[in-house]
Design a protein around this motif. Structure first.
Motif, PDB file in Angstrom:
ATOM      1  N   ASP A  58       6.009  17.787 -23.891  1.00  0.00           N
ATOM      2  CA  ASP A  58       6.000  18.846 -23.142  1.00  0.00           C
ATOM      3  C   ASP A  58       7.355  19.501 -22.429  1.00  0.00           C
ATOM      4  O   ASP A  58       7.801  20.530 -22.649  1.00  0.00           O
ATOM      5  N   THR A  76      12.744  25.704 -26.037  1.00  0.00           N
ATOM      6  CA  THR A  76      12.372  26.833 -26.242  1.00  0.00           C
ATOM      7  C   THR A  76      12.678  27.989 -24.976  1.00  0.00           C
ATOM      8  O   THR A  76      13.035  28.983 -25.093  1.00  0.00           O
ATOM      9  N   GLU A  77      12.690  27.260 -23.863  1.00  0.00           N
ATOM     10  CA  GLU A  77      13.404  28.286 -22.567  1.00  0.00           C
ATOM     11  C   GLU A  77      14.730  28.448 -23.043  1.00  0.00           C
ATOM     12  O   GLU A  77      15.189  29.667 -22.127  1.00  0.00           O
ATOM     13  N   ARG A 100       9.507  22.410 -23.880  1.00  0.00           N
ATOM     14  CA  ARG A 100       9.600  23.621 -22.924  1.00  0.00           C
ATOM     15  C   ARG A 100      11.216  23.969 -22.997  1.00  0.00           C
ATOM     16  O   ARG A 100      11.758  24.679 -22.820  1.00  0.00           O
ATOM     17  N   GLU A 132       1.543  23.062 -14.920  1.00  0.00           N
ATOM     18  CA  GLU A 132       2.358  24.270 -15.134  1.00  0.00           C
ATOM     19  C   GLU A 132       1.801  25.326 -14.147  1.00  0.00           C
ATOM     20  O   GLU A 132       2.344  26.494 -13.856  1.00  0.00           O
ATOM     21  N   TYR A 170       3.932  26.230 -27.595  1.00  0.00           N
ATOM     22  CA  TYR A 170       5.718  26.502 -27.588  1.00  0.00           C
ATOM     23  C   TYR A 170       5.996  27.400 -28.926  1.00  0.00           C
ATOM     24  O   TYR A 170       7.266  27.694 -29.129  1.00  0.00           O
TER      25      TYR A 170
END
Length: 292
Positions: A99, A106-107, A103, A280, A152
């Motif tokens: 995760d 992709t961020e 993340r 999250e 994602y």
């Protein structure tokens, strides 16, 4: 013209083991890189950070910082099989690490490439009582990868299924790593997914190998040298626990309660993913105004 930056993270599969070229490993990711350029000839820079034997912890702690520093346009993360082959296997930890890795890329705006991977026990042809626990672990990892890939928006390849798994021409002598033809198959399939999403317009990699497959004697030499070392390392680490898992498997089969093991594994996956959702939500909860 800025080069398209492609970074590959993972273990021996992405390092290219099974596809030797010029005294080094090449592999599916390097084969794919050439097909990422656009029709105007936009250059591609490819960096392979994958290391043989890597687990999700290694990707998170060692490969991810280097990958993020390169600010890639595309990042592949294929990992998890080595986790299933360790006595420290913990699907909650695997899910949390993946995760964070997914993340983080992709961020940054990178296109994320992922894949579910074949069951190592089946590939090695292990007896049922030994193979089933490994298969259960790999299914758990694949379920996590599926869920997080969807979360994602990853370009996800179903590499754990299909005729290529049983085609010996696709695999190297160790039966765990693709040969050149198998690496090309992965590259071709990833390219097709990317092209379908409008993310790759360069020429697709050829599915046909450049080099003749290793001879049977070469395969036997590998098994007698490097292969023996690999088996010894895995046996030292995994075998005691795998034997315990196999004994548990046999007991449940004798009682007719094998389904409990599958249910237990599925519950662990659900709990691992649910825990990520709770984590999250915590920042938003902390910022919410107190109710009157």
């Amino acid at each position: 013209m800025r080069a398209v930056r492609f970074v590959a993270l993972g273990d021996s599969l992405t390092e290219g083991v099974g596809d030797p070229v010029g005294g080094r490993w090449r592999g599916w990711a390097a084969l794919l890189a050439g097909g990422l350029a656009d029709r105007a000839g936009e250059p591609v820079t490819f960096t392979n950070l994958a290391v043989s034997g890597a687990q999700t912890r290694d990707v998170l702690e060692r490969q991810l910082p280097s990958g993020l520093a390169l600010r890639p346009d595309m990042a592949s993360v294929l990992i998890g099989v080595n986790d299933t082959l360790r006595c420290t296997f913990d699907i909650h930890a695997v899910a949390a690490r993946l995760d964070t890795v997914y993340r983080s890329f992709t961020e940054q705006g990178a296109v994320l490439l992922t894949a579910c991977l074949p069951d190592p026990g089946a590939m090695l042809g292990l007896p049922g009582a030994l193979a089933r626990p490994l298969a259960r672990r790999q299914r758990a990892v694949n379920a996590v990868v599926h869920a997080l890939s969807d979360r994602y928006g990853a370009v996800h390849l179903h590499a754990s299924e299909g005729a290529w798994l049983t085609d010996r021409a696709m695999w190297s002598a160790d039966r765990l790593h693709p040969g050149e033809r198998g690496h090309r198959q992965l590259a071709v399939r990833f390219h097709a997914l990317l092209a379908g999403a409008g993310l790759a317009s360069g020429t697709a990699p050829s599915p046909e190998p450049e080099f003749p497959p290793p001879t049977r004697s070469a395969g036997l030499r590998w098994l007698a040298t490097a292969g023996t070392g690999w088996v010894a390392r895995r046996c030292t680490d995994l075998l005691p626990q795998l034997l315990a898992l196999a004994a548990d498997e046999i007991r449940h089969r004798a009682r007719g309660t094998s389904a409990r093991l599958d249910l237990r594994a599925a519950a662990a996956v659900s709990a691992a993913l649910a825990a990520l959702s709770v984590v999250e939500r915590q920042p938003d909860t902390a910022r919410a105004p107190a109710s009157a």
